[in-house]
Scaffold this active site. Structure first.
Site, PDB file in Angstrom:
ATOM      1  N   ARG A  55     102.375 -86.253-102.593  1.00  0.00           N
ATOM      2  CA  ARG A  55     102.027 -87.592-103.069  1.00  0.00           C
ATOM      3  C   ARG A  55     100.756 -88.141-102.468  1.00  0.00           C
ATOM      4  NH1 ARG A  55     107.134 -86.996-103.714  1.00  0.00           N
ATOM      5  NH2 ARG A  55     106.919 -85.969-101.734  1.00  0.00           N
ATOM      6  N   THR A  56     100.649 -88.080-101.138  1.00  0.00           N
ATOM      7  CA  THR A  56      99.534 -88.779-100.492  1.00  0.00           C
ATOM      8  C   THR A  56      98.203 -88.173-100.922  1.00  0.00           C
ATOM      9  OG1 THR A  56     100.995 -89.235 -98.631  1.00  0.00           O
ATOM     10  CG2 THR A  56      98.655 -89.587 -98.277  1.00  0.00           C
ATOM     11  N   LYS A  85      89.157 -71.599 -86.073  1.00  0.00           N
ATOM     12  CA  LYS A  85      88.238 -70.909 -85.155  1.00  0.00           C
ATOM     13  C   LYS A  85      88.099 -71.656 -83.836  1.00  0.00           C
ATOM     14  CE  LYS A  85      85.368 -69.407 -89.028  1.00  0.00           C
ATOM     15  NZ  LYS A  85      84.043 -69.604 -89.659  1.00  0.00           N
ATOM     16  N   ARG A 106      94.852 -86.301 -92.807  1.00  0.00           N
ATOM     17  CA  ARG A 106      96.242 -86.144 -92.355  1.00  0.00           C
ATOM     18  C   ARG A 106      96.245 -85.092 -91.263  1.00  0.00           C
ATOM     19  NH1 ARG A 106     101.771 -85.680 -95.744  1.00  0.00           N
ATOM     20  NH2 ARG A 106     101.337 -87.911 -95.795  1.00  0.00           N
ATOM     21  N   HIS A 134     101.379 -94.155 -90.654  1.00  0.00           N
ATOM     22  CA  HIS A 134     101.022 -93.814 -92.035  1.00  0.00           C
ATOM     23  C   HIS A 134     100.718 -95.153 -92.746  1.00  0.00           C
ATOM     24  CE1 HIS A 134     100.758 -91.717 -95.720  1.00  0.00           C
ATOM     25  NE2 HIS A 134     101.892 -91.059 -95.724  1.00  0.00           N
TER      26      HIS A 134
HETATM   27  C1  NCD Z   1     106.057 -89.183 -95.649  1.00  0.00           C
HETATM   28  C2  NCD Z   1     105.173 -88.617 -94.562  1.00  0.00           C
HETATM   29  O1  NCD Z   1     104.413 -87.665 -94.784  1.00  0.00           O
HETATM   30  O2  NCD Z   1     105.215 -89.188 -93.490  1.00  0.00           O
HETATM   31  N1  NCD Z   1     105.696 -88.729 -96.917  1.00  0.00           N
HETATM   32  C3  NCD Z   1     104.748 -89.425 -97.601  1.00  0.00           C
HETATM   33  O3  NCD Z   1     103.582 -89.475 -97.235  1.00  0.00           O
HETATM   34  N2  NCD Z   1     105.157 -90.109 -98.680  1.00  0.00           N
HETATM   35  C4  NCD Z   1     107.510 -89.078 -95.375  1.00  0.00           C
HETATM   36  C5  NCD Z   1     108.102 -87.743 -95.017  1.00  0.00           C
HETATM   37  O4  NCD Z   1     107.427 -86.722 -94.960  1.00  0.00           O
HETATM   38  O5  NCD Z   1     109.317 -87.722 -94.817  1.00  0.00           O
END
Ligand code: NCD
Length: 308
Positions: A55-56, A85, A106, A134
């Site tokens: 999703r993100t 590396k 991320r 997040h």
């Molecule tokens: C979450 C995350 O990556 O922290 N997912 C997301 O970005 N919607 C929640 C999760 O991984 O459980």
């Protein structure tokens, strides 16, 4: 309008900036219904992902495309970028900022987005830093609550599941603390209870919170159940702890019966088995609508940080 640059942690926002973000987000819903816009014409976004995501990453990429921008992406950056590396995150950022106008990051370490922002001359958008935060998820969560329930002041929310390792609940707690008369209930297995740093913050900001054990009981008194996945990847070799936490709290039909007609069930997704699939058709199950709101929030953020 306040200038927005890095998005690193949920505490950085104040109510007036949140209102600005949500009003641009509303506009973005209209932009999508008109098949997009060219407002970010040829600007370039790099997504640098060191941890898995569906999703993100895709919603950020879709957001950039729908605004007429371009996308460069490195998924599995731990294996496929120069990190493999031995390059430091700081060096990688110094390079990528030469190629892109905004970087969505991320990472598996808490604090990574802050480190990146400290060296970056382009905006860094934190798309999850290990068990840290997040913030863009929390923005879409709060936007969803406003849209579904119609208010944020006076809201009561049960955060359920892995509150120790889940970064979404941490950011959401910080963000909800900006509103008045909010009540939070923490319902977590013992091994993954909410951490002290968040509880200290809530005490300092006079936000009511309670740790509870009985999900059915809590369900009767909340506007929102915010369910989360037990974060298996954060347990290392503590398999027993994981097994103990998993399956302890499930949103099923019994919970839905206890929940009021106006309440909602949310989840950042992905879910494993913590919401029964029978719940999905219930109009109070808001998690798929919630995920769609992520597109609009990320369009708004991209537009605001790129000052278009
Ligand atoms: C979450 C995350 O990556 O922290 N997912 C997301 O970005 N919607 C929640 C999760 O991984 O459980």
């Amino acid at each position: 309008m306040d200038r927005l640059f890095h998005v690193v942690e949920a505490q950085q926002f104040d109510r007036s900036l949140l209102a600005d973000i949500f009003s641009v987000t509303k506009e973005m819903e209209e932009v999508v219904s008109r098949y997009g816009s060219n407002i970010l014409n040829r600007r370039i976004m790099a997504t640098l992902f060191y941890e898995p995501s569906t999703r993100t990453r895709l919603s950020f990429e879709s957001a950039m495309h729908r605004l007429g921008g371009e996308v460069m992406t490195t998924e599995s950056a731990q294996e496929f970028s120069s990190a493999a590396k031995g390059e430091t995150l700081e060096d990688t950022i110094r390079i990528v900022e030469g190629y892109a106008d905004v970087i969505v990051l991320r990472h598996f370490q808490s604090g990574a987005a802050r480190r990146a922002a400290d060296v970056a001359s382009v905006p860094i958008l934190n798309a999850g830093d290990g068990p840290g935060q997040h913030p863009t998820q929390a923005l879409l969560d709060v936007y969803t609550i406003q849209k579904e329930i119609g208010r944020l002041d006076g809201i009561s929310v049960a955060m359920v599941g892995d509150l120790a390792n889940g970064r979404t609940v941490r950011s959401l707690a910080y963000l909800l603390a900006k509103y008045d008369d909010v009540t939070l209930y923490f319902v977590a297995p013992d091994v993954v209870r909410m951490k002290e740093d968040i509880k200290d913050y809530l005490r300092r900001h006079r936000v009511r919170f309670q740790e509870e054990k009985d999900l059915l009981d809590v369900s009767r008194k909340v506007d929102v159940i915010y369910q989360t996945r037990i974060q298996r990847e954060r347990f290392g070799d503590r398999i027993e702890d994981y097994e103990q936490a998993r399956g302890r709290y499930v949103v099923d039909m019994q919970v839905m019966e206890a929940l009021s007609e106006q309440a909602r069930v949310m989840h950042p997704l992905p879910r494993v088995d913590e919401i029964a699939p029978e719940v999905d058709p219930d109009p109070r199950a808001a998690y798929f609508r919630q995920a769609h709101n992520g597109l609009y929030i990320r369009m708004a953020l991209l537009r605001m940080v790129l000052e278009a």
